[in-house]
Design an enzyme around this catalytic site. Structure first.
Site, PDB file in Angstrom:
ATOM      1  N   THR A 104      24.383   6.319  48.507  1.00 57.66           N
ATOM      2  CA  THR A 104      24.247   4.882  48.771  1.00 57.66           C
ATOM      3  C   THR A 104      24.186   4.117  47.453  1.00 57.66           C
ATOM      4  O   THR A 104      23.602   4.607  46.484  1.00 57.66           O
ATOM      5  CB  THR A 104      22.959   4.638  49.583  1.00 57.66           C
ATOM      6  OG1 THR A 104      23.092   5.305  50.847  1.00 57.66           O
ATOM      7  CG2 THR A 104      22.726   3.156  49.826  1.00 57.66           C
ATOM      8  N   GLY A 105      24.754   2.908  47.448  1.00 57.24           N
ATOM      9  CA  GLY A 105      24.661   2.066  46.260  1.00 57.24           C
ATOM     10  C   GLY A 105      26.036   1.661  45.772  1.00 57.24           C
ATOM     11  O   GLY A 105      27.064   2.064  46.329  1.00 57.24           O
ATOM     12  N   SER A 106      26.049   0.878  44.692  1.00 54.62           N
ATOM     13  CA  SER A 106      27.328   0.337  44.212  1.00 54.62           C
ATOM     14  C   SER A 106      28.231   1.432  43.640  1.00 54.62           C
ATOM     15  O   SER A 106      29.461   1.363  43.786  1.00 54.62           O
ATOM     16  CB  SER A 106      27.072  -0.742  43.157  1.00 54.62           C
ATOM     17  OG  SER A 106      26.293  -0.229  42.099  1.00 54.62           O
ATOM     18  N   THR A 107      27.656   2.459  43.012  1.00 55.40           N
ATOM     19  CA  THR A 107      28.489   3.540  42.468  1.00 55.40           C
ATOM     20  C   THR A 107      29.004   4.419  43.601  1.00 55.40           C
ATOM     21  O   THR A 107      30.185   4.813  43.607  1.00 55.40           O
ATOM     22  CB  THR A 107      27.690   4.373  41.442  1.00 55.40           C
ATOM     23  OG1 THR A 107      26.916   3.493  40.626  1.00 55.40           O
ATOM     24  CG2 THR A 107      28.617   5.177  40.553  1.00 55.40           C
ATOM     25  N   ASP A 145      26.442  11.084  44.919  1.00 53.51           N
ATOM     26  CA  ASP A 145      25.548   9.921  44.974  1.00 53.51           C
ATOM     27  C   ASP A 145      25.277   9.404  43.558  1.00 53.51           C
ATOM     28  O   ASP A 145      25.433  10.129  42.572  1.00 53.51           O
ATOM     29  CB  ASP A 145      24.222  10.314  45.656  1.00 53.51           C
ATOM     30  CG  ASP A 145      23.432   9.107  46.144  1.00 53.51           C
ATOM     31  OD1 ASP A 145      23.855   7.963  45.924  1.00 53.51           O
ATOM     32  OD2 ASP A 145      22.374   9.331  46.765  1.00 53.51           O
ATOM     33  N   GLY A 146      24.845   8.174  43.480  1.00 54.23           N
ATOM     34  CA  GLY A 146      24.457   7.568  42.211  1.00 54.23           C
ATOM     35  C   GLY A 146      23.009   7.863  41.874  1.00 54.23           C
ATOM     36  O   GLY A 146      22.333   8.644  42.549  1.00 54.23           O
ATOM     37  N   ASP A 148      19.397   5.865  39.658  1.00 51.40           N
ATOM     38  CA  ASP A 148      18.865   4.750  38.863  1.00 51.40           C
ATOM     39  C   ASP A 148      18.546   5.210  37.448  1.00 51.40           C
ATOM     40  O   ASP A 148      18.690   4.448  36.492  1.00 51.40           O
ATOM     41  CB  ASP A 148      17.621   4.185  39.549  1.00 51.40           C
ATOM     42  CG  ASP A 148      17.971   3.637  40.918  1.00 51.40           C
ATOM     43  OD1 ASP A 148      18.825   2.739  40.984  1.00 51.40           O
ATOM     44  OD2 ASP A 148      17.441   4.137  41.922  1.00 51.40           O
ATOM     45  N   GLU A 166      18.895  10.074  51.573  1.00 47.51           N
ATOM     46  CA  GLU A 166      19.637  10.704  50.461  1.00 47.51           C
ATOM     47  C   GLU A 166      19.079  12.104  50.186  1.00 47.51           C
ATOM     48  O   GLU A 166      19.827  13.065  49.989  1.00 47.51           O
ATOM     49  CB  GLU A 166      19.527   9.834  49.203  1.00 47.51           C
ATOM     50  CG  GLU A 166      20.261   8.509  49.325  1.00 47.51           C
ATOM     51  CD  GLU A 166      19.995   7.542  48.186  1.00 47.51           C
ATOM     52  OE1 GLU A 166      20.779   6.603  48.044  1.00 47.51           O
ATOM     53  OE2 GLU A 166      19.007   7.712  47.447  1.00 47.51           O
TER      54      GLU A 166
HETATM   55  C1  5RP Z   1      19.993   4.028  46.548  1.00 44.86           C
HETATM   56  C2  5RP Z   1      20.119   4.867  45.343  1.00 44.86           C
HETATM   57  C3  5RP Z   1      21.260   4.601  44.425  1.00 44.86           C
HETATM   58  O1  5RP Z   1      21.956   5.777  44.211  1.00 44.86           O
HETATM   59  C4  5RP Z   1      20.752   4.076  43.120  1.00 44.86           C
HETATM   60  O2  5RP Z   1      19.937   2.949  43.395  1.00 44.86           O
HETATM   61  C5  5RP Z   1      21.893   3.690  42.192  1.00 44.86           C
HETATM   62  O3  5RP Z   1      22.536   2.572  42.700  1.00 44.86           O
HETATM   63  P1  5RP Z   1      23.759   1.901  41.935  1.00 44.86           P
HETATM   64  O4  5RP Z   1      24.885   2.875  41.979  1.00 44.86           O
HETATM   65  O5  5RP Z   1      24.037   0.635  42.728  1.00 44.86           O
HETATM   66  O6  5RP Z   1      23.305   1.604  40.531  1.00 44.86           O
HETATM   67  O7  5RP Z   1      19.338   5.744  45.068  1.00 44.86           O
HETATM   68  O8  5RP Z   1      18.823   4.323  47.262  1.00 44.86           O
END
Ligand code: 5RP
Length: 220
Positions: free
Chosen positions: A28-31, A81-82, A84, A103
Site C-alpha cells: 500500500t502507498g504511493s510507491t 511493498d514500500g 517509510d 501488510e
Molecule cells: C502504508 C505503508 C507504505 O508502504 C509506506 O507508508 C510508504 O508509503 P509511500 O510509498 O507512499 O512512501 O507502509 O501503510
C-alpha cells in the site's frame, strides 16, 4: 529524477520478481501504486493478486487484475511493498498509510518480501519517522501510556480509521537500536493490534531508487 520518477523506476524494477502464473502480494502507498500500475502491463501472465488494503484492492481491480481473498490462498511467492524507513539490515518502519496490519499479514504468507523505495527511505537507525501503532479504540489511552513508558511520544492520527476499524497512534521520538526487541515488546501491550516495525520478518530484497539508477540491497 524527481521522487515520483524514482518510485516509478523501482515499481517497474520489481516486476522481475513477480512469478508468472502465480499470485503476487501487493502493498500500500504511493510507491506500491507505481508497482500496481507497472503490474497492469503483465496482468495476463499472473493468476492475480492479494491486496494489503482497500485502496490497493480498488487500484488493482481498476486495472482488471483479479484480487483474491487471503483465506483462499496458501502460497504467495513474492510480496512487493514500500516503506517509510529501511536500514541495510532490511528492518523497516511501515504504516505511514495506516495499512501495516494487513501488510504484515500478507508479508507473513509470502516467501519473498521485496521492498521498493526511493533512496531517501534508507536510514542508519529507525525512528525519525514516527512509528505507527494500530490500536483497538477502547485501549487507545492505555496503550498511549504504555508507549510513553517505552520512551516514545504517541500522537493519535486524527480523523483516521484503519481498514480494520481501529485507530493509529504515531509514536514520535524513538531511536530504535533494537528493532526486533521493540517490535516484540510493543506487540505485547494489550490492545495493540500491530506495530509498524517489520524486523522479525524483514525484507529480503530492497530496490532503492537513486539518481544513478535502481540499487539492489539484500539477497535476490
Ligand atoms: C502504508 C505503508 C507504505 O508502504 C509506506 O507508508 C510508504 O508509503 P509511500 O510509498 O507512499 O512512501 O507502509 O501503510
Amino acid at each position: 529524477m524527481t521522487q515520483d520518477e524514482l518510485k516509478q523506476a523501482v515499481g517497474r524494477a520489481a516486476l522481475k520478481y513477480v512469478v508468472e502464473g502465480e499470485i503476487v502480494g501487493v502493498g500500500t502507498g504511493s510507491t506500491a501504486n507505481c508497482f500496481i500500475d507497472a503490474l497492469a502491463g503483465m496482468k495476463d501472465r499472473i493468476k492475480g493478486a492479494v491486496a494489503s488494503s482497500e485502496a490497493t484492492r480498488k487500484r488493482l481491480e481498476g486495472h482488471g487484475i483479479p484480487v483474491f481473498d487471503l483465506n483462499d490462498v496458501s502460497d504467495i511467492p513474492v510480496y512487493v511493498d514500500g516503506a517509510d524507513e529501511i536500514t541495510v539490515e532490511m528492518h523497516m518502519i511501515k504504516g505511514g498509510g495506516g495499512a501495516q496490519t494487513r501488510e504484515k499479514i500478507v508479508a507473513a504468507v509470502a516467501r519473498q518480501f521485496v521492498c521498493i523505495a526511493d533512496g531517501s527511505k534508507l536510514v542508519p537507525v529507525l525512528g525519525k519517522f514516527p512509528l505507527p501503532v494500530e490500536v483497538i479504540p477502547m485501549a487507545r489511552a492505555q496503550v498511549a501510556r504504555e508507549l510513553a513508558r517505552l520512551g516514545g511520544s504517541p500522537v493519535l492520527r486524527e480523523g483516521f480509521v484503519t481498514d480494520n476499524g481501529n485507530l493509529i497512534l504515531d509514536v514520535h521520538g524513538l531511536e530504535i537500536v533494537d528493532p526486533v526487541g521493540l517490535e516484540t515488546r510493543i506487540d505485547q501491550i494489550v490492545g495493540v493490534v500491530t506495530n509498524g516495525l517489520f524486523a522479525r520478518r524483514p525484507a529480503d530484497v530492497c530496490l532503492l531508487g537513486t539518481a544513478t539508477g535502481v540499487q539492489t540491497l539484500g539477497r535476490e
